[in-house]
Design a protein around this motif. Sequence first.
Motif, PDB file in Angstrom:
ATOM      1  N   VAL A 225      58.025  62.042  22.822  1.00  9.76           N
ATOM      2  CA  VAL A 225      59.468  63.251  23.090  1.00  9.76           C
ATOM      3  C   VAL A 225      59.596  63.278  21.624  1.00  9.76           C
ATOM      4  N   MET A 226      58.577  62.962  21.203  1.00 12.03           N
ATOM      5  CA  MET A 226      59.085  63.578  19.025  1.00 12.03           C
ATOM      6  C   MET A 226      58.693  65.912  20.171  1.00 12.03           C
ATOM      7  N   ALA A 227      57.469  65.898  20.364  1.00  7.94           N
ATOM      8  CA  ALA A 227      56.678  66.783  20.725  1.00  7.94           C
ATOM      9  C   ALA A 227      57.553  67.876  21.585  1.00  7.94           C
ATOM     10  N   ALA A 228      57.923  67.672  23.103  1.00  8.88           N
ATOM     11  CA  ALA A 228      58.961  67.469  23.509  1.00  8.88           C
ATOM     12  C   ALA A 228      60.001  68.273  22.622  1.00  8.88           C
ATOM     13  N   SER A 229      60.516  67.419  22.286  1.00 11.39           N
ATOM     14  CA  SER A 229      61.761  67.876  21.997  1.00 11.39           C
ATOM     15  C   SER A 229      61.413  69.367  20.499  1.00 11.39           C
TER      16      SER A 229
ATOM     17  N   TRP B 230      52.747  62.192   6.806  1.00  9.93           N
ATOM     18  CA  TRP B 230      52.453  62.861   6.666  1.00  9.93           C
ATOM     19  C   TRP B 230      51.435  63.295   8.084  1.00  9.93           C
ATOM     20  N   PRO B 231      51.227  63.757   8.863  1.00  8.72           N
ATOM     21  CA  PRO B 231      50.173  63.433   9.894  1.00  8.72           C
ATOM     22  C   PRO B 231      48.460  63.152   9.478  1.00  8.72           C
TER      23      PRO B 231
ATOM     24  N   VAL C  18      58.890  66.809  13.863  1.00 11.37           N
ATOM     25  CA  VAL C  18      57.719  67.707  13.958  1.00 11.37           C
ATOM     26  C   VAL C  18      56.080  66.642  13.327  1.00 11.37           C
ATOM     27  N   ASN C  19      56.355  65.957  12.520  1.00  7.73           N
ATOM     28  CA  ASN C  19      55.377  64.690  12.245  1.00  7.73           C
ATOM     29  C   ASN C  19      54.671  63.854  12.654  1.00  7.73           C
ATOM     30  N   THR C  20      55.970  62.880  13.661  1.00  8.26           N
ATOM     31  CA  THR C  20      55.753  61.819  14.887  1.00  8.26           C
ATOM     32  C   THR C  20      55.069  63.026  16.141  1.00  8.26           C
ATOM     33  N   SER C  21      55.697  64.266  16.202  1.00 12.12           N
ATOM     34  CA  SER C  21      54.975  64.585  17.199  1.00 12.12           C
ATOM     35  C   SER C  21      52.982  64.749  16.926  1.00 12.12           C
TER      36      SER C  21
ATOM     37  N   ALA D 234      50.090  57.509  19.455  1.00 17.93           N
ATOM     38  CA  ALA D 234      51.807  56.347  19.135  1.00 17.93           C
ATOM     39  C   ALA D 234      51.215  54.771  18.577  1.00 17.93           C
ATOM     40  N   SER D 235      49.926  55.194  18.505  1.00 18.70           N
ATOM     41  CA  SER D 235      50.023  53.902  17.223  1.00 18.70           C
ATOM     42  C   SER D 235      50.087  53.873  15.811  1.00 18.70           C
ATOM     43  N   ALA D 236      50.503  55.067  15.743  1.00 16.07           N
ATOM     44  CA  ALA D 236      50.519  54.994  14.311  1.00 16.07           C
ATOM     45  C   ALA D 236      52.101  54.676  14.162  1.00 16.07           C
ATOM     46  N   VAL D 237      52.925  55.919  14.927  1.00 15.12           N
ATOM     47  CA  VAL D 237      54.405  55.693  15.072  1.00 15.12           C
ATOM     48  C   VAL D 237      54.787  54.009  15.377  1.00 15.12           C
ATOM     49  N   ARG D 238      53.995  53.257  16.028  1.00 13.44           N
ATOM     50  CA  ARG D 238      54.540  51.651  16.041  1.00 13.44           C
ATOM     51  C   ARG D 238      54.636  51.276  15.330  1.00 13.44           C
ATOM     52  N   GLY D 239      53.033  51.309  14.646  1.00 10.19           N
ATOM     53  CA  GLY D 239      53.073  50.757  13.088  1.00 10.19           C
ATOM     54  C   GLY D 239      54.289  50.373  12.298  1.00 10.19           C
ATOM     55  N   GLU D 240      53.509  49.554  11.452  1.00  6.98           N
ATOM     56  CA  GLU D 240      54.767  48.835   9.832  1.00  6.98           C
ATOM     57  C   GLU D 240      54.700  50.277   9.037  1.00  6.98           C
ATOM     58  N   THR D 241      53.722  50.091   9.050  1.00  6.95           N
ATOM     59  CA  THR D 241      53.414  51.205   7.872  1.00  6.95           C
ATOM     60  C   THR D 241      53.883  52.527   8.490  1.00  6.95           C
ATOM     61  N   PRO D 242      54.837  53.566   7.414  1.00  3.13           N
ATOM     62  CA  PRO D 242      55.333  54.885   7.778  1.00  3.13           C
ATOM     63  C   PRO D 242      54.428  55.605   7.446  1.00  3.13           C
ATOM     64  N   HIS D 243      54.069  57.185   7.812  1.00  3.62           N
ATOM     65  CA  HIS D 243      52.971  58.139   8.110  1.00  3.62           C
ATOM     66  C   HIS D 243      54.060  59.019   7.414  1.00  3.62           C
TER      67      HIS D 243
END
Length: 280
Positions: free
Chosen positions: A247-251, A51-52, A33-36, A40-49
């Motif tokens: 993809v996470m949003a669709a899931s 929380w949204p 849910v957090n990834t959705s 995309a830029s935040a998901v591909r970055g080296e720093t994990p997030h």
Amino acid sequence: MTTRARTRTGRVLLNLAALVVIICAVFPVYWMVNTSLLPASAVRGETPHFWPDQFTLRNYATALGEGGFLGALGTSVTVTGITLVAALLFAFLAAVALSRFRFRSRKSIVVAILVVQMIPAEAMIISTFRVLDGWALVNTIAGLSLVYIAIVLPFTIWTLRGFVQGVPAELEEAAMIDGCSRTGAFWRVTFPLLAPGLVATGVFAFIQAWNEFVFALVILTRPDPQTLPIWLRAFVQVTKATDWSVVMAASTLMALPVVAFFLIVQHRMTGGLVSGAVKG
């Protein structure tokens, strides 16, 4: 260390262990849910997030904008509904017969049901497809529903048999002494006690049919109809370079009906699990 202190320490350790198990079970769902909700830029970055912090709903708009979601949702709901109703009906009648009546080969049938559960369903894909093709049921909701019913039935029969055996037959006999027929005693006394068990078994059957992927992929070879797992696979292929936020949003969209169904029946399910664990 006193006995009370040891007991308290043991409870603390058990609570910590339970907390770890809960975190391990919930974290993947939270991460989905957090990834959705991240670009995309935040998901591909080296720093994990964790929380949204860059909240966005654009991923859900993209997932719904690709098309096919509502059609796949309708197919999944139809197939799962048919599977759930038919499996519970046949399993309920079979469980009552195996628990309440004595007839020849009863034990053999129980063993056969147990053995069938041990056979991987994927081992019968080719034969199942050829049978459905001979019946002109390939690429049909009826054909997929028939396969799902066959897959779910052994588990539901075995589980419901335990629930039926957990209700003493003496209750029906007492009702018959009071003037009820055998059928009337069953429906008025035994069936209300089995309702939680039916709900608990139905939840497992629902989840199994809703999330099934392999048979749906083999039987539904055309773009329409298709179930949600097949829609998600096709959606990932359409995106070429996988956009994990979408993809996470669709899931997440795919998981929402299951969560809603569980919330509706959770009270009955809890009672069913407890009653199924106690044999009287």
